[in-house]
Design a protein around this motif. Structure first.
Motif, PDB file in Angstrom:
ATOM      1  N   PHE A  48       0.652  -1.278  -0.095  1.00  0.00           N
ATOM      2  CA  PHE A  48       0.139  -0.066   0.150  1.00  0.00           C
ATOM      3  C   PHE A  48       0.918   1.410  -0.020  1.00  0.00           C
ATOM      4  CE2 PHE A  48      -2.483  -3.246   1.831  1.00  0.00           C
ATOM      5  CZ  PHE A  48      -3.766  -3.154   1.192  1.00  0.00           C
ATOM      6  N   THR A  49       1.851   1.189   0.503  1.00  0.00           N
ATOM      7  CA  THR A  49       2.873   2.437   0.722  1.00  0.00           C
ATOM      8  C   THR A  49       4.335   2.263  -0.184  1.00  0.00           C
ATOM      9  OG1 THR A  49       3.879   1.499   2.655  1.00  0.00           O
ATOM     10  CG2 THR A  49       1.996   2.987   2.980  1.00  0.00           C
ATOM     11  N   ASP A  50       4.359   1.171  -0.734  1.00  0.00           N
ATOM     12  CA  ASP A  50       5.598   0.630  -1.205  1.00  0.00           C
ATOM     13  C   ASP A  50       6.902   0.504  -0.387  1.00  0.00           C
ATOM     14  OD1 ASP A  50       7.287  -0.375  -3.315  1.00  0.00           O
ATOM     15  OD2 ASP A  50       7.747   1.616  -3.888  1.00  0.00           O
ATOM     16  N   HIS A  51       6.661   0.532   0.870  1.00  0.00           N
ATOM     17  CA  HIS A  51       7.669   0.563   1.927  1.00  0.00           C
ATOM     18  C   HIS A  51       8.383  -0.910   2.029  1.00  0.00           C
ATOM     19  CE1 HIS A  51       9.578   0.291   5.943  1.00  0.00           C
ATOM     20  NE2 HIS A  51      10.373   1.055   5.345  1.00  0.00           N
ATOM     21  N   LEU A  52       9.509  -1.031   1.895  1.00  0.00           N
ATOM     22  CA  LEU A  52      10.378  -2.310   1.912  1.00  0.00           C
ATOM     23  C   LEU A  52      11.445  -2.334   3.121  1.00  0.00           C
ATOM     24  CD1 LEU A  52      11.033  -5.213   0.876  1.00  0.00           C
ATOM     25  CD2 LEU A  52      12.401  -4.254  -0.620  1.00  0.00           C
ATOM     26  N   ALA A  53      11.477  -3.351   3.888  1.00  0.00           N
ATOM     27  CA  ALA A  53      12.361  -3.013   5.090  1.00  0.00           C
ATOM     28  C   ALA A  53      13.029  -4.783   4.822  1.00  0.00           C
ATOM     29  CB  ALA A  53      11.938  -3.014   6.263  1.00  0.00           C
ATOM     30  N   ILE A  54      14.403  -4.960   4.899  1.00  0.00           N
ATOM     31  CA  ILE A  54      15.152  -5.974   5.053  1.00  0.00           C
ATOM     32  C   ILE A  54      16.073  -6.081   6.148  1.00  0.00           C
ATOM     33  CG2 ILE A  54      16.476  -7.743   3.417  1.00  0.00           C
ATOM     34  CD1 ILE A  54      15.597  -6.191   1.122  1.00  0.00           C
ATOM     35  N   GLU A  55      16.145  -7.354   6.993  1.00  0.00           N
ATOM     36  CA  GLU A  55      16.970  -7.417   8.036  1.00  0.00           C
ATOM     37  C   GLU A  55      17.427  -8.685   8.422  1.00  0.00           C
ATOM     38  OE1 GLU A  55      13.573  -7.933  11.708  1.00  0.00           O
ATOM     39  OE2 GLU A  55      14.491  -5.929  11.206  1.00  0.00           O
ATOM     40  N   ALA A  56      18.316  -9.076   9.065  1.00  0.00           N
ATOM     41  CA  ALA A  56      18.866 -10.249   9.342  1.00  0.00           C
ATOM     42  C   ALA A  56      17.993 -10.821  10.678  1.00  0.00           C
ATOM     43  CB  ALA A  56      20.278 -10.090   9.929  1.00  0.00           C
ATOM     44  N   HIS A  57      17.861 -12.292  10.463  1.00  0.00           N
ATOM     45  CA  HIS A  57      17.153 -13.059  11.574  1.00  0.00           C
ATOM     46  C   HIS A  57      17.821 -12.698  12.824  1.00  0.00           C
ATOM     47  CE1 HIS A  57      14.430 -15.218   9.140  1.00  0.00           C
ATOM     48  NE2 HIS A  57      15.398 -15.489   8.451  1.00  0.00           N
ATOM     49  N   GLU A  58      19.204 -12.526  13.096  1.00  0.00           N
ATOM     50  CA  GLU A  58      20.150 -12.665  14.448  1.00  0.00           C
ATOM     51  C   GLU A  58      20.921 -11.375  14.245  1.00  0.00           C
ATOM     52  OE1 GLU A  58      22.038 -16.114  14.882  1.00  0.00           O
ATOM     53  OE2 GLU A  58      20.044 -17.341  14.960  1.00  0.00           O
ATOM     54  N   VAL A  59      21.153 -10.835  15.411  1.00  0.00           N
ATOM     55  CA  VAL A  59      22.060  -9.675  15.645  1.00  0.00           C
ATOM     56  C   VAL A  59      23.686 -10.292  15.472  1.00  0.00           C
ATOM     57  CG1 VAL A  59      20.387  -8.286  17.025  1.00  0.00           C
ATOM     58  CG2 VAL A  59      22.237  -9.947  18.185  1.00  0.00           C
ATOM     59  N   VAL A  60      24.602  -9.364  15.154  1.00  0.00           N
ATOM     60  CA  VAL A  60      25.638  -9.592  15.099  1.00  0.00           C
ATOM     61  C   VAL A  60      26.704  -9.308  16.476  1.00  0.00           C
ATOM     62  CG1 VAL A  60      28.003  -9.300  13.916  1.00  0.00           C
ATOM     63  CG2 VAL A  60      26.001  -9.614  12.633  1.00  0.00           C
ATOM     64  N   LEU A  61      27.148 -10.166  17.118  1.00  0.00           N
ATOM     65  CA  LEU A  61      27.897  -9.748  18.396  1.00  0.00           C
ATOM     66  C   LEU A  61      29.184  -9.324  18.158  1.00  0.00           C
ATOM     67  CD1 LEU A  61      26.431 -12.489  20.771  1.00  0.00           C
ATOM     68  CD2 LEU A  61      25.689 -10.342  20.443  1.00  0.00           C
ATOM     69  N   VAL A  62      29.604  -8.261  18.635  1.00  0.00           N
ATOM     70  CA  VAL A  62      31.077  -7.584  18.275  1.00  0.00           C
ATOM     71  C   VAL A  62      31.664  -7.388  19.649  1.00  0.00           C
ATOM     72  CG1 VAL A  62      32.599  -5.880  17.399  1.00  0.00           C
ATOM     73  CG2 VAL A  62      30.681  -6.829  16.244  1.00  0.00           C
TER      74      VAL A  62
END
Length: 306
Positions: A48-62
């Motif tokens: 409806f707004t053409d908004h796309l978000a992409i992310e990883a399943h897990e965080v990266v620990l540093v």
């Protein structure tokens, strides 16, 4: 029979990359948000707004030091139906369970505004924007409960390329150096690959509305042996509502951006301006590191038909 282990390793890596970006599950919730789950990545798309978000399943620990471990979350926010890199946002959200990241980095002055900090992509200097987020990834404009606050480091289109290609990327925030390692680079590589695939699927199935012409096809020829693949390629519209052929000779810089454009075959001034305007927003693949970093020339022809 001898075995080429290098070629074999490259083939395995290619297969892994392909499998990592293959959708495993697609679902739609009651609000219409489409969730696509991949091996390591998940995307959320609002048609409806053409908004796309992409992310990883897990965080990266540093591990920043012996007492503080940072949690990094690479993210993409933008549009699926947009081929301009200006409408993309790549962000690394950084938090810490050990202490308030805002207090640790002395970022209280950034609460009310964004601020740029120096970054090194290998040996290339630049600046990255840092701002503060609350737990739900919204901009935070006060100092209440800063123990749960996160910071966001924002990359533009070109800076993301530098991050992926550089051997080391480090940002210095008020005297503290934070490095983005191979895991962060790998996630951004997968995000960029999925983004390209989604936009290719969108582009390959154009929607023709009543009274609207489809974008014209084009013919692209390169001067020399090196072929550059277009990554961002919005097509010019038939603004003059006429038939015609426009050919231009254009320059592509080593970083993939378009330089000089020289008209070759003129038929309609309005269409010629539309072709030049659109072509300047194209983005091509970068030259490989082992190739002489020189600008290339090509010729492109657009045919406008009814």
């Amino acid at each position: 029979m001898s075995i080429n282990y290098i070629a074999l390793a490259q083939m395995v890596l290619f297969i892994l990359c392909v499998s990592n970006t293959k959708a495993q599950e697609i679902s739609t919730d009651k609000s219409g948000i489409e969730t696509t789950t991949y091996d390591k990545i998940v995307s959320y798309y609002d048609p409806f707004t053409d908004h796309l978000a992409i992310e990883a399943h897990e965080v990266v620990l540093v591990e920043l030091n012996k007492s503080i471990t940072l949690k990094m979350s690479p993210l993409f926010n933008g549009s699926q139906e947009c081929y301009q890199w200006e409408c993309e946002s790549y962000t690394v959200v950084i938090a810490s369970e050990d202490t308030s990241i805002v207090e640790f980095l002395d970022l209280t002055e950034v609460v009310y505004s964004q601020k740029k900090f120096p970054v090194l992509f290998s040996n290339e200097r630049d600046q990255l924007t840092v701002f503060i987020l609350s737990e739900n990834h919204k901009f935070k404009n006060d100092l209440e409960d800063i123990t749960s606050t996160k910071i966001a480091v924002e990359f533009n289109f070109n800076q993301l390329d530098k991050l992926i290609e550089s051997e080391s990327t480090r940002i210095r925030i008020n005297g503290t150096v934070i490095s983005f390692g191979e895991k962060v680079k790998s996630i951004f590589f997968d995000i960029r690959k999925i983004l390209t695939e989604r936009r290719s699927q969108y582009k390959s199935e154009p929607k023709e509305e009543e009274g609207e012409n489809l974008s014209p096809p084009y013919e692209l020829k390169w001067e020399g042996n090196i072929q550059r693949d277009p990554l961002v390629q919005p097509l010019p519209q038939n603004t003059a509502n006429t038939e015609g052929v426009i050919s231009v000779r254009f320059q592509v810089k080593p970083d993939g951006s378009v330089g000089m454009i020289i008209p070759l075959k003129k038929m309609n001034e309005e269409l010629e301006k539309e072709v030049q305007r659109t072509l300047r927003s194209w983005k091509f693949s970068k030259l490989p590191s082992g190739t002489p970093q020189q600008a290339q020339w090509g010729t492109i022809t657009f045919r406008f038909v009814f």
